[in-house]
Design a protein around this motif. Structure first.
Motif, PDB file in Angstrom:
ATOM      1  N   PHE A  75       0.968  -1.063   0.046  1.00 31.73           N
ATOM      2  CA  PHE A  75      -0.014   0.149  -0.167  1.00 31.73           C
ATOM      3  C   PHE A  75       0.987   1.216   0.135  1.00 31.73           C
ATOM      4  O   PHE A  75       0.629   2.134  -0.545  1.00 31.73           O
ATOM      5  N   ARG A  76       1.978   1.275   0.622  1.00 28.79           N
ATOM      6  CA  ARG A  76       2.717   2.306   0.707  1.00 28.79           C
ATOM      7  C   ARG A  76       3.964   2.362  -0.245  1.00 28.79           C
ATOM      8  O   ARG A  76       4.877   3.247  -0.001  1.00 28.79           O
ATOM      9  N   SER A  77       4.144   1.651  -1.206  1.00 28.73           N
ATOM     10  CA  SER A  77       5.218   1.492  -2.400  1.00 28.73           C
ATOM     11  C   SER A  77       4.677   2.063  -3.328  1.00 28.73           C
ATOM     12  O   SER A  77       3.348   2.200  -3.585  1.00 28.73           O
ATOM     13  N   ASN A  78       5.473   2.221  -4.240  1.00 28.31           N
ATOM     14  CA  ASN A  78       4.967   2.580  -5.656  1.00 28.31           C
ATOM     15  C   ASN A  78       4.779   1.479  -6.874  1.00 28.31           C
ATOM     16  O   ASN A  78       4.615   1.725  -7.692  1.00 28.31           O
ATOM     17  N   ILE A  79       4.720   0.223  -6.092  1.00 29.30           N
ATOM     18  CA  ILE A  79       4.317  -1.014  -6.910  1.00 29.30           C
ATOM     19  C   ILE A  79       3.203  -0.984  -7.801  1.00 29.30           C
ATOM     20  O   ILE A  79       2.945  -1.301  -8.942  1.00 29.30           O
ATOM     21  N   SER A  80       1.893  -0.256  -7.108  1.00 21.58           N
ATOM     22  CA  SER A  80       0.779  -0.335  -7.514  1.00 21.58           C
ATOM     23  C   SER A  80       0.573   0.857  -8.921  1.00 21.58           C
ATOM     24  O   SER A  80      -0.011   0.793  -9.776  1.00 21.58           O
ATOM     25  N   GLN A  81       1.865   1.978  -8.619  1.00 23.28           N
ATOM     26  CA  GLN A  81       1.675   3.002  -9.869  1.00 23.28           C
ATOM     27  C   GLN A  81       2.341   2.289 -10.764  1.00 23.28           C
ATOM     28  O   GLN A  81       1.993   2.466 -12.040  1.00 23.28           O
ATOM     29  N   ASN A  82       3.264   1.327 -10.669  1.00 23.70           N
ATOM     30  CA  ASN A  82       3.997   0.680 -12.016  1.00 23.70           C
ATOM     31  C   ASN A  82       3.146  -0.357 -12.711  1.00 23.70           C
ATOM     32  O   ASN A  82       2.928  -0.546 -13.584  1.00 23.70           O
ATOM     33  N   LEU A  83       2.298  -0.982 -11.560  1.00 25.16           N
ATOM     34  CA  LEU A  83       1.288  -1.675 -12.217  1.00 25.16           C
ATOM     35  C   LEU A  83       0.322  -1.378 -13.069  1.00 25.16           C
ATOM     36  O   LEU A  83      -0.046  -1.708 -14.129  1.00 25.16           O
ATOM     37  N   PHE A  84       0.020  -0.041 -12.716  1.00 26.10           N
ATOM     38  CA  PHE A  84      -1.131   0.615 -13.639  1.00 26.10           C
ATOM     39  C   PHE A  84      -0.364   1.141 -14.936  1.00 26.10           C
ATOM     40  O   PHE A  84      -1.073   0.827 -16.160  1.00 26.10           O
ATOM     41  N   LYS A  85       0.734   1.532 -14.835  1.00 29.46           N
ATOM     42  CA  LYS A  85       1.572   2.002 -16.129  1.00 29.46           C
ATOM     43  C   LYS A  85       1.813   0.743 -17.106  1.00 29.46           C
ATOM     44  O   LYS A  85       1.641   0.764 -18.171  1.00 29.46           O
ATOM     45  N   ILE A 221       6.207  -4.908 -19.644  1.00 30.36           N
ATOM     46  CA  ILE A 221       5.981  -6.094 -18.974  1.00 30.36           C
ATOM     47  C   ILE A 221       6.700  -5.865 -17.655  1.00 30.36           C
ATOM     48  O   ILE A 221       6.438  -6.223 -16.613  1.00 30.36           O
ATOM     49  N   PRO A 222       7.985  -5.287 -17.587  1.00 32.45           N
ATOM     50  CA  PRO A 222       8.914  -5.374 -16.492  1.00 32.45           C
ATOM     51  C   PRO A 222       8.097  -4.495 -15.098  1.00 32.45           C
ATOM     52  O   PRO A 222       8.351  -4.619 -14.270  1.00 32.45           O
ATOM     53  N   GLN A 223       7.157  -3.740 -15.741  1.00 30.71           N
ATOM     54  CA  GLN A 223       6.539  -2.759 -14.436  1.00 30.71           C
ATOM     55  C   GLN A 223       5.446  -3.802 -13.971  1.00 30.71           C
ATOM     56  O   GLN A 223       5.213  -3.384 -13.125  1.00 30.71           O
ATOM     57  N   ILE A 224       4.819  -4.846 -14.562  1.00 31.27           N
ATOM     58  CA  ILE A 224       4.031  -5.693 -14.230  1.00 31.27           C
ATOM     59  C   ILE A 224       4.785  -6.849 -13.375  1.00 31.27           C
ATOM     60  O   ILE A 224       4.059  -7.495 -12.377  1.00 31.27           O
ATOM     61  N   ALA A 225       5.986  -7.037 -13.662  1.00 32.17           N
ATOM     62  CA  ALA A 225       6.768  -8.249 -13.254  1.00 32.17           C
ATOM     63  C   ALA A 225       6.760  -8.198 -11.652  1.00 32.17           C
ATOM     64  O   ALA A 225       6.788  -9.489 -11.284  1.00 32.17           O
ATOM     65  N   PRO A 226       7.128  -7.309 -10.950  1.00 27.77           N
ATOM     66  CA  PRO A 226       7.152  -7.454  -9.459  1.00 27.77           C
ATOM     67  C   PRO A 226       5.891  -7.991  -8.737  1.00 27.77           C
ATOM     68  O   PRO A 226       6.022  -8.972  -7.904  1.00 27.77           O
ATOM     69  N   VAL A 227       4.761  -7.591  -9.334  1.00 29.08           N
ATOM     70  CA  VAL A 227       3.486  -8.242  -8.727  1.00 29.08           C
ATOM     71  C   VAL A 227       3.457  -9.824  -9.221  1.00 29.08           C
ATOM     72  O   VAL A 227       2.952 -10.546  -8.459  1.00 29.08           O
ATOM     73  N   ALA A 228       3.613  -9.775 -10.522  1.00 32.28           N
ATOM     74  CA  ALA A 228       3.347 -11.130 -10.997  1.00 32.28           C
ATOM     75  C   ALA A 228       4.390 -11.997 -10.220  1.00 32.28           C
ATOM     76  O   ALA A 228       3.934 -13.291 -10.056  1.00 32.28           O
ATOM     77  N   LEU A 229       5.681 -11.744 -10.061  1.00 33.56           N
ATOM     78  CA  LEU A 229       6.618 -12.475  -9.213  1.00 33.56           C
ATOM     79  C   LEU A 229       6.173 -12.973  -8.000  1.00 33.56           C
ATOM     80  O   LEU A 229       6.313 -13.902  -7.524  1.00 33.56           O
ATOM     81  N   MET A 230       5.341 -11.855  -7.332  1.00 34.34           N
ATOM     82  CA  MET A 230       5.118 -12.004  -5.914  1.00 34.34           C
ATOM     83  C   MET A 230       3.896 -13.017  -6.028  1.00 34.34           C
ATOM     84  O   MET A 230       3.736 -13.869  -5.150  1.00 34.34           O
ATOM     85  N   VAL A 231       3.025 -12.762  -6.905  1.00 33.72           N
ATOM     86  CA  VAL A 231       1.909 -14.010  -7.224  1.00 33.72           C
ATOM     87  C   VAL A 231       2.386 -15.463  -7.178  1.00 33.72           C
ATOM     88  O   VAL A 231       2.012 -16.192  -6.538  1.00 33.72           O
TER      89      VAL A 231
END
Length: 433
Positions: A75-85, A221-231
């Motif tokens: 919630f406090r990181s910018n991972i969500s911003q990268n996910l949107f992009k 794709i690299p902007q989606i990758a952190p969330v995908a890897l965590m899943v």
């Protein structure tokens, strides 16, 4: 005093305390204490101390703060911003275009956060302003966010599933796996609705697509990758049997910390904020769980659960009639209390009834999660409505109206999994094999 009078008295006291704005966990504890003191001669102090230890010391409960902490970090990181992009170029060619980012971003974020509020807030603070700026209809933007934000409870890992598994003594691993297909079924229904609505009314979304190329899509794709890897890390370790739910929570926390540091969105102040948020949320949940377990013990000692189960089974109701009645009751209850309270207040009483008519406890857990999802978007206590309102200053009732189509789609998903229970039970059965 007969059992019906005792039951009515306990219910009246519970409504009185909760209506008087007493904390839910404290209300449950006080009603349980009153039940022990006035209707039994049992040592209520010893039972309380035993219940406190049994309900807070198990390894399953240790998973709860881990998933809460993971949600706080994300919630406090910018991972969500990268996910949107990263998702934006991929959604551009679908009718409704960026409205689908709400659905897909919430689905992916739900698969790592375990929290509906965290999912809604994290995705909403990025998507709604962007959709407004690009000319999408506001009602569809906030409505789809309110509906998709509830997926944080369904797509594993889920804090609600953890609590239900502990209260109902149901395998948490099976619950996590069982929620996967229904979660993406609901997400699919949401996206299909957006496609149909945008085809019927093209003014919902801007007339012209932004025209992303395949090169731009691949570059995103690299902007989606952190969330995908965590899943993959969290769910893969769980499904493969490499980690228990508790250990999978630790994997998620470690991965979220690594990615938040890598994206330069973690500093000492933020780290402290994640810890404080985790402690507050976990303590709130623990208080409700302990209070509910105390009340459920007195309900069990008084024989209320057994009598009610015998009464329902003696009525000869079909399993579908029982679920219809329970759905109406949960819809009413969802307008009054939060999801955790719905689980801990009703599971000890309702679970024996539904298993008596032939429903699987794992299936009922998924059904109950959908009921909680519905409660998230129904006023006056719909928490997702308040989260979105706090983000964008929209009126809660306006948001509730915008979320109504998605509410109805979740009702449809309830019918689908009731008629076709293997949608829920297929993956857990594969796990057993």
């Amino acid at each position: 005093m007969d059992l019906a009078t005792i039951s009515f008295t306990l219910l009246f006291l519970l409504v009185l305390f909760m209506g008087g704005t007493v904390w839910i966990g404290v209300s449950l504890f006080l009603v349980g204490l009153g039940g022990f003191m006035f209707f039994t001669d049992l040592p209520y102090g010893s039972i309380l101390s035993t219940g406190l230890w049994n309900n807070t010391s198990g390894s399953a409960m240790l998973a709860l703060p881990m998933f809460v902490w993971m949600g706080e970090i994300l919630f406090r990181s910018n991972i969500s911003q990268n996910l949107f992009k990263g998702l934006t170029p991929w959604m551009d060619a679908i009718p409704g275009r960026l409205l689908h980012v709400n659905i897909f971003a919430c689905s992916l974020f739900a698969a790592v956060s375990g929290s509906s509020a965290a999912t809604t807030a994290t995705v909403g603070k990025i998507t709604v302003p962007e959709l407004d700026k690009r000319g999408y209809r506001r009602s569809m933007a906030v409505g789809s966010l309110a509906g998709a934000g509830t997926l944080g409870f369904m797509i594993p890992p889920s804090m609600m599933m953890l609590v239900y598994g502990i209260i109902g003594d149901v395998s948490i691993g099976k619950l996590f796996i069982a929620g996967f297909i229904p979660g993406f079924l609901i997400a699919g229904l949401f996206s299909a609705y957006i496609v149909v609505r945008c085809l019927m009314d093209p003014t919902i979304a801007p007339a012209q697509a932004e025209g992303y190329t395949w090169k731009q899509r691949v570059a995103a794709i690299p902007q989606i990758a952190p969330v995908a890897l965590m899943v993959i890390g969290v769910l893969g370790s769980l499904y493969k049997g490499w980690a228990t739910p508790t250990e999978a929570g630790v994997v998620g926390v470690a991965a979220s910390l690594i990615f938040s540091v890598a994206t330069r969105s973690m500093n000492p102040a933020t780290f402290k904020a994640t810890l404080m948020g985790t402690v507050k949320t976990t303590c709130m949940i623990m208080l409700i769980v302990v209070g509910a377990s105390y009340l459920s013990v007195v309900v069990g000692y008084l024989g209320i659960t057994r009598k009610l189960t015998l009464f329902v089974t003696s009525m000869g109701l079909s399993k579908y009639t029982l679920i219809f009645i329970l759905t109406l009751l949960y819809l009413i209850l969802g307008c009054l209390v939060d999801g955790f309270s719905m689980i801990v207040m009703t599971t000890p009483i309702v679970l024996p009834m539904v298993t008596a008519v032939g429903f699987d406890p794992v299936w009922f857990g998924i059904y109950l999660i959908i009921m909680i999802e519905l409660a998230q978007v129904t006023p006056p206590v719909g928490f997702n409505l308040f989260v979105i309102s706090s983000l964008n200053n929209d009126d809660v009732l306006v948001i509730a109206k915008a979320a109504m189509p998605f509410f109805l789609l979740m009702c449809l998903s309830t019918i689908i999994i009731t008629v076709f229970p293997k949608i829920v039970l297929f993956l857990p059965a594969m796990m057993v094999k």
